[in-house]
Design a protein around this motif. Structure first.
Motif, PDB file in Angstrom:
ATOM      1  N   UNK A   1       5.822  53.961  15.210  1.00 49.72           N
ATOM      2  CA  UNK A   1       4.474  53.707  15.695  1.00 49.72           C
ATOM      3  C   UNK A   1       3.524  53.204  14.641  1.00 49.72           C
ATOM      4  N   UNK A   2       4.004  52.984  13.399  1.00 54.57           N
ATOM      5  CA  UNK A   2       3.122  52.565  12.328  1.00 54.57           C
ATOM      6  C   UNK A   2       3.711  51.358  11.603  1.00 54.57           C
ATOM      7  N   UNK A   3       2.865  50.697  10.812  1.00 49.14           N
ATOM      8  CA  UNK A   3       3.275  49.543  10.028  1.00 49.14           C
ATOM      9  C   UNK A   3       3.132  49.870   8.549  1.00 49.14           C
ATOM     10  N   UNK A   4       4.230  49.836   7.835  1.00 46.20           N
ATOM     11  CA  UNK A   4       4.218  50.026   6.390  1.00 46.20           C
ATOM     12  C   UNK A   4       3.945  48.680   5.732  1.00 46.20           C
ATOM     13  N   UNK A   5       2.961  48.635   4.842  1.00 43.60           N
ATOM     14  CA  UNK A   5       2.554  47.387   4.205  1.00 43.60           C
ATOM     15  C   UNK A   5       3.132  47.316   2.795  1.00 43.60           C
ATOM     16  N   UNK A   6       3.716  46.156   2.451  1.00 43.17           N
ATOM     17  CA  UNK A   6       4.368  45.969   1.164  1.00 43.17           C
ATOM     18  C   UNK A   6       3.944  44.628   0.582  1.00 43.17           C
ATOM     19  N   UNK A   7       3.561  44.631  -0.706  1.00 40.99           N
ATOM     20  CA  UNK A   7       3.296  43.391  -1.434  1.00 40.99           C
ATOM     21  C   UNK A   7       4.417  43.189  -2.443  1.00 40.99           C
ATOM     22  N   UNK A   8       5.028  42.013  -2.435  1.00 44.67           N
ATOM     23  CA  UNK A   8       6.154  41.707  -3.307  1.00 44.67           C
ATOM     24  C   UNK A   8       5.828  40.523  -4.188  1.00 44.67           C
TER      25      UNK A   8
END
Length: 1017
Positions: free
Chosen positions: A103-110
């Motif tokens: 139910x959630x969105x994990x945010x990642x910067x690469x």
């Protein structure tokens, strides 16, 4: 679940970060019912680079190419730990680890300077600024397995759900159920692994799973998108644990002993006499659980299995008389209750390959209960058991099977398909001391023999003067061997098209209930007078014999589809638009449609604005329409054959089972058919209004979330927010039993000869009709009980007012997580006002979902406008935890709430000019109109519940925990008795001596001990 073999530092950091994710103010996912989550972010993109996402738990791997601006999103991922890599020429140039929460969105910067901004990443520092999920408009709170196992709250789904802002517990008369945003407790939906487990018979129960089997519990309080339906309250979703590439297992024992439990305070009437004495009540429970999960084939096939056995014992003493001139048949009863619940869960996951995933979930939740009943007496206010009355045996629950497929068809197209079946069997029977077994098999024309329900009209001077009570134990039975069954399939597509994320889905659900109700032994005998002892045959007594039974297979078919789009207009602004279409078909016991509602359009709109572009400040809003299907139980009394006949009879004596020895003919002029229920199935066109509009509510939400930054450590890294909610009931469904307009039409057509009076319909006509309060009633019906039918229209203003209910709420919330502690605090101001609580009625405990006493007559609604039963003006909630050392931790849960409104119900025969009335159902007390909720409020209540946990270093995997619920034993009443008086048809007034006395209390203090051992093979 983290292995106890993991290092203490890793455990501490991961626990803190996982908690932060689960306590986010608002989060969301595209996939329906929150069974999976997403990973999205930005990569320092160069040509030829790909983003590779690999599950650290199951080995599942997916690769996507970032867009030209470097943005990427991978949806519908099973919850768990993931490694996210930016790969160039086969070599990882940037790596981050995150935990996906359903139910959630994990945010990642690469990229060269990138780091994970998801709170669940095990690579971020403890003081990292929390990233707010800016991809959603939904209001939700998610709890992880570790939290569920450590929070000092009762170990049930509802108690955890009430930690969310805007959620309160409803009246305990309906069991342990929540009220979301002012809605009644019968307006919620409950899911397990995406499958709807709400009991559609009356919407007052749902499929339970073992508490230890829950991986995540997701609570949505508003703003949910078009993929969600069948709810005008809230949505609660449970995800079951799954196996991973490590074999992990555990055992636990949880006990709540009676010696560590306080009883409720005793209740006395105004004159000092005892109404309820709880001193001898007792309650104890033990829960034993064992589980194991792991790979059957590494990276391919996984299993998780759990077994749970619960045994609880209770002793309960009833109340003494409730009226000033009691006609009670005996003193209060007492019972000993033993409950046994052997639950189990099995979950199998198969990674067919990286693009196709198949999963099976099965669980059984059968409850077995045995009640030993006793008559009891009050001596100087203290109850005691006297004679043994017999046993009642009940069995509820059954097997649920769910099969789900997820296909990652392309980088941008994901397909999910699901089919499930839920069975819930219901059986009740009693055994009297002489061995007589009583139950109801569902045949309305031949109610089962056994012990009849008997009441004696007693005198105040000599309340035990009239013979034996008989052998009956409970007054009525549901059908023995009854069965509720749901078969449901759905398919969902998620398609990413440029800056659009488009979702479309279709579902088909079939519900059936093989149900019914009848008086014990098929009869209710009420003795008005005794026969003359010297000549009972020639000078008999008078008894009223009432035969009541319903039964049949009733059905509800539901078909729905939705279309939605999440449009990322810019880097900072996301717009949401969705439309849902529901179709409901309710069928009676003969399989005939009596209500069909097609094309129920429900638009949903919303926005999410990432104000600063760094996920630290979000403004969001939503507007939507939500609808409910009509519960299946409506069909039993309203549209299916039922029998409700009264006989005034003469008798010369009483049999040992309490039944009368009748003298002469039972029938004659004494026969009275109530509500037209003569055992025949009503014409489907004559029981509900043509063009019946659906039960509909509109909702509007506006809010914000902000991450605070400060040079002062304590004030740094807090996430705060505020949200305003407005809900308005646009259309309701209930029944009216006012036959006066139909009598007037019969008079106009010269057909009134078949009527005894304007209040009593002829046999062969329904006595109540389903309609939209405030709208016209349109029927094709007989007017004299014959086969001749007429199309009739009765204006809505002749039947009373329209249904009204509105809710306004303002929520303030703050949370913070460090590697030492987490805290979540909220305050909710709310107001619930109108003339209907919704589908059920707390004031009289009426669980006839959708057919309450409201709107039965216009006079019933006089004074009905006011503050509603679930109106709690102020609610403060605080919970959190602190890690003192690697071995010792503590938690706290605090709730402070203002009281609920108190009403005054009275009246009866002749009230407000009616020919007859429902006893104590009018908003009239002592001859004056008393508005709903106008008689004050129950007291404020506050509960402080701490716990402490010890994880010894000398026994890795072992946890010992002590929780004390309501430490200071604040046991104020939360609901009171609201019936003031009743008036008979002859005008006799009966006052209730328990008016405003406590009916339910805030749960008194009790202690819970838990010992758990987790291991890895």
């Amino acid at each position: 679940m983290i292995s106890r073999n993991t290092s203490a530092v890793y455990r501490l950091r991961h626990a803190a970060l996982a908690v932060a994710v689960s306590l986010s103010l608002g989060s969301g996912a595209v996939l329906a019912q929150s069974t999976a989550g997403d990973i999205s972010g930005t990569a320092a993109y160069a040509a030829g680079e790909t983003v590779v996402i690999k599950s650290l738990d199951s080995g599942l791997s997916r690769s996507v190419a970032p867009a030209a601006d470097g943005k990427f999103r991978v949806s519908s991922l099973p919850s768990g730990r993931y490694e996210v890599q930016l790969v160039q020429n086969g070599k990882a140039v940037s790596t981050s680890n995150v935990t996906v929460v359903a139910g959630q969105t994990a945010q990642v910067n690469l990229g060269a300077e990138a780091q994970a901004t998801s709170l669940s990443s095990v690579t971020v520092t403890a003081n990292a600024i929390p990233a707010i999920d800016v991809s959603t408009i939904e209001s939700r709170t998610t709890f992880t397995a570790s939290q569920l196992n450590s929070l000092p709250v009762p170990r049930d789904i509802v108690s955890v759900a009430t930690l969310a802002p805007g959620v309160v517990k409803g009246n305990a008369v309906f069991g342990n159920l929540p009220s979301f945003g002012g809605s009644s407790v019968a307006e919620n939906s409950y899911y397990v692994n995406g499958f709807n487990v709400t009991n559609l018979y009356n919407n007052l129960s749902f499929g339970q799973v073992p508490f230890q089997a829950i991986d995540q519990l997701d609570v949505q309080t508003g703003g949910y998108g078009a993929q969600y339906g069948f709810s005008t309250g809230g949505v609660t979703s449970v995800n079951i644990k799954r196996g991973t590439n490590e074999w992990k297992g555990g055992v636990s024992w949880t006990t709540a002993p009676d010696w560590a439990r306080e009883t409720q305070p005793n209740v006395k009437r105004a004159n000092g006499t005892t109404f309820r004495n709880y001193d001898k009540n007792s309650s104890a429970s033990n829960v034993y659980s064992a589980w194991m999960g792991g790979p059957l084939i590494k990276d391919k096939l996984f299993i998780f299995a759990l077994g749970e056995f619960t045994k609880s014992t209770n002793t309960v003493y009833g109340a003494s008389s409730t009226t000033s001139n009691s006609n009670n048949f005996s003193n209060a009863t007492a019972y000993d209750l033993t409950s046994k619940s052997p639950y189990w869960v099995v979950k199998v996951d198969w990674n067919i390959n990286d693009s196709h995933h198949l999963e099976y979930t099965g669980f059984n939740n059968t409850d077995n209960n045995k009640y030993n009943y006793y008559s009891s007496a009050f001596t100087e206010g203290v109850p005691s058991k006297t004679s043994y009355l017999g046993d009642m045996h009940t069995k509820f629950g059954g097997l649920t099977n769910i099969l789900k497929y997820t296909g990652y068809l392309t980088d941008t197209l994901t397909l999910t398909a699901q089919y499930g079946k839920m069975d819930s069997n219901n059986s009740t029977y009693t055994v009297s001391p002489n061995g007589t077994q009583t139950r109801y098999n569902g045949d309305i024309n031949a109610p089962n023999s056994g012990c009849p329900y008997v009441a004696y009209r007693l005198t105040t001077a000599n309340p035990q003067a009239w013979g034996p009570r008989g052998c009956w134990i409970v007054s009525s039975f549901d059908r023995y061997g009854g069965d509720d069954q749901r078969k449901a399939g759905r398919i969902d597509l998620d398609w990413k098209l440029g800056s659009h994320d488009i979702g479309v889905g279709y579902s088909d659900e079939r519900w059936s209930s093989d149900a019914g109700t009848a008086y014990s032994g098929g009869h209710y005998y009420y003795y008005y007078s005794r026969p003359n002892a010297a000549d009972p045959v020639n000078r008999p007594g008078l008894v009223l014999d009432t035969v009541f039974s319903t039964g049949g297979m009733v059905k509800v078919n539901q078909k729905s589809w939705y279309l939605e789009d999440r449009w990322q207009v810019s880097d900072k602004l996301m717009l949401y638009g969705g439309i849902r279409n529901d179709n409901f078909n309710n069928k009676n016991g003969n399989g005939q449609t009596f209500v069909k509602q097609d094309n129920i359009w429900q638009p949903r709109l919303g926005f999410s604005w990432d104000v600063l572009g760094d996920s630290s400040f979000k403004v969001f809003g939503s507007a939507g329409r939500y609808s409910l299907p009509m519960a299946a139980n409506v069909a039993l009394r309203a549209a299916t054959a039922s029998y409700y006949v009264e006989y005034d009879s003469l008798y010369s004596g009483v049999n040992p089972d309490g039944s009368p020895i009748l003298v002469g003919d039972r029938g004659g002029e004494g026969i009275y058919v109530s509500n037209g229920e003569d055992g025949s199935t009503p014409d489907p066109k004559s029981v509900s209004s043509k063009g019946l509009k659906p039960y509909v509510q509109d909702e509007y939400i506006l809010g914000f979330q902000k991450t605070l930054r400060s040079d002062v450590s304590f004030f740094d890294n807090w996430t705060v927010g505020a949200k305003a909610t407005y809900r308005k009931l646009r259309n309701s469904i209930d029944d009216t039993c006012d036959s006066r307009p139909l009598f007037a039409l019969a008079q106009d057509k010269g057909l009134d000869g078949a009527w005894d009076d304007e209040w009593t319909v002829p046999s062969g006509m329904p006595g109540c009709w389903i309609f939209n309060p405030g709208s016209a009633l349109k029927l094709t019906t007989s007017l004299d009980g014959s086969s001749k039918k007429f199309d009739v229209t009765i204006p809505g203003n002749q039947l009373g007012p329209a249904a009204k209910r509105s809710y306004q709420g303002i929520e303030l919330k703050a949370e913070k997580t460090t590697d030492k502690y987490y805290v979540n605090a909220s305050y909710t101001w709310s107001r619930s006002y109108g003339n209907t609580e919704g589908l059920v009625k707390s004031n009289n405990g009426q669980d006839d979902t959708g057919t309450t006493a409201d709107f039965d007559f216009p006079e019933i609604m006089t004074g009905a406008n006011g503050y509603l039963p679930n109106d709690r003006r102020h609610s403060f909630k605080l919970y959190g935890g602190y890690k003192f050392t690697p071995e010792w931790s503590a938690g706290l849960n605090m709730l402070v709430q203002s009281g609920t409104p108190i009403s005054c119900y009275g009246g009866g025969g002749g009230t407000l000019g009616t020919h007859y009335g429902y006893g104590a159902q009018f908003h009239v007390c002592n001859g004056k109109v008393s508005p709903e909720g106008g008689e004050g409020r129950t007291p404020w209540t506050w509960t402080v519940s701490p716990n402490v946990a010890y994880q010894p270093s000398w026994a890795k995997g072992l946890t010992m925990q002590l929780s004390v619920i309501n430490l200071f034993n604040n046991d104020k009443p939360v609901f009171v008795y609201e019936q003031y008086e009743t008036i008979s048809a002859a005008g006799a007034r009966t006052a209730y001596t328990n008016y405003k006395l406590p009916k339910y209390f805030n749960t008194p203090r009790y202690a819970r001990f838990q010992v758990q051992y987790d291991f890895t093979l």
